[in-house]
Scaffold this active site. Structure first.
Site, short mmCIF file in Angstrom:
data_model
loop_
_atom_site.label_atom_id
_atom_site.label_comp_id
_atom_site.label_asym_id
_atom_site.label_seq_id
_atom_site.Cartn_x
_atom_site.Cartn_y
_atom_site.Cartn_z
N ASP A 132 31.04 24.03 90.18
CA ASP A 132 32.05 22.98 90.25
C ASP A 132 31.56 21.91 91.22
O ASP A 132 30.86 22.22 92.19
CB ASP A 132 33.39 23.54 90.76
CG ASP A 132 34.07 24.43 89.73
OD1 ASP A 132 33.92 24.18 88.52
OD2 ASP A 132 34.76 25.38 90.13
N ASP A 150 35.62 22.04 82.49
CA ASP A 150 37.06 22.17 82.79
C ASP A 150 37.83 20.95 82.28
O ASP A 150 38.94 21.08 81.75
CB ASP A 150 37.29 22.32 84.29
CG ASP A 150 36.61 23.54 84.88
OD1 ASP A 150 36.41 24.53 84.15
OD2 ASP A 150 36.28 23.50 86.08
#
EC number: 3.4.23.36
Length: 182
Positions: A132, A150
């Protein structure tokens, strides 16, 4: 009134070559993995790089699911989330093959979710965590970091909700136009 001799025009034919929408899933995977490679190459772990007063690039590794759910466990969750991503991707691909010709929003949304799920699946299988690096914050409050996969999953879910709402309105409108004496 619809009889056996008159075709029902309210039902669209099956989509021709529905799997052609998988190009969008492939694009998501390429962009996601490419951006994660760049983030992993050029960012220092947990060191924010401010781009805007509310947005940073911050390299983080998530061994859990959304919002780091189950991240503090011993590693079994890696395989659970990998199995879920694989099962969801297979199920969505089957759904994609069954769409009607006019269900383009659903097809695009499904492809986005498949691409996002497979992008994160790759990370789980290869690294044991999801990379991330996109981080929003406001007045000292940081939201969970995320990645392009995502984002694609979220946009796909929104697209499926919108398609469902639109299809529900169409169904209601079609039902209202039918002869009540049928």
């Amino acid at each position: 009134m619809n009889d056996a001799a008159t075709p029902d025009r309210s039902v669209s034919p099956p989509m021709k070559r529905p799997l052609r929408w998988l190009w969008l899933a492939l694009l998501v995977i390429v962009l996601d993995l490419g951006s994660k490679l760049l983030a992993s190459t050029y960012l220092i772990y947990a060191q924010p790089v401010e781009l805007l007063p509310v947005f940073n690039f911050t390299l983080l590794h998530n061994t859990g699911a959304a919002f780091s759910f189950l991240a503090d466990h011993s590693g079994w969750q890696r395989w659970l989330f990998a199995a879920i991503a694989l099962a969801v991707s297979i199920g969505l691909t089957v759904w994609l093959t069954r769409l009607k010709a006019d269900e383009r929003l659903s097809a695009a949304a499904i492809a986005l979710v498949i691409g996002g799920a497979l992008g994160n699946l790759y990370d789980r299988l290869v690294h044991g965590y999801v990379v991330d690096f996109l981080s929003f914050h406001w007045q000292g409050n940081y939201f969970p970091a995320f990645n392009l996969a995502d984002t694609a999953i979220t946009l796909g879910a929104i697209g499926l909700i919108l398609a469902s709402l639109r299809d529900g309105r169409r169904h209601t409108a079609t039902s209202d136009k039918r002869d009540p004496h049928e």
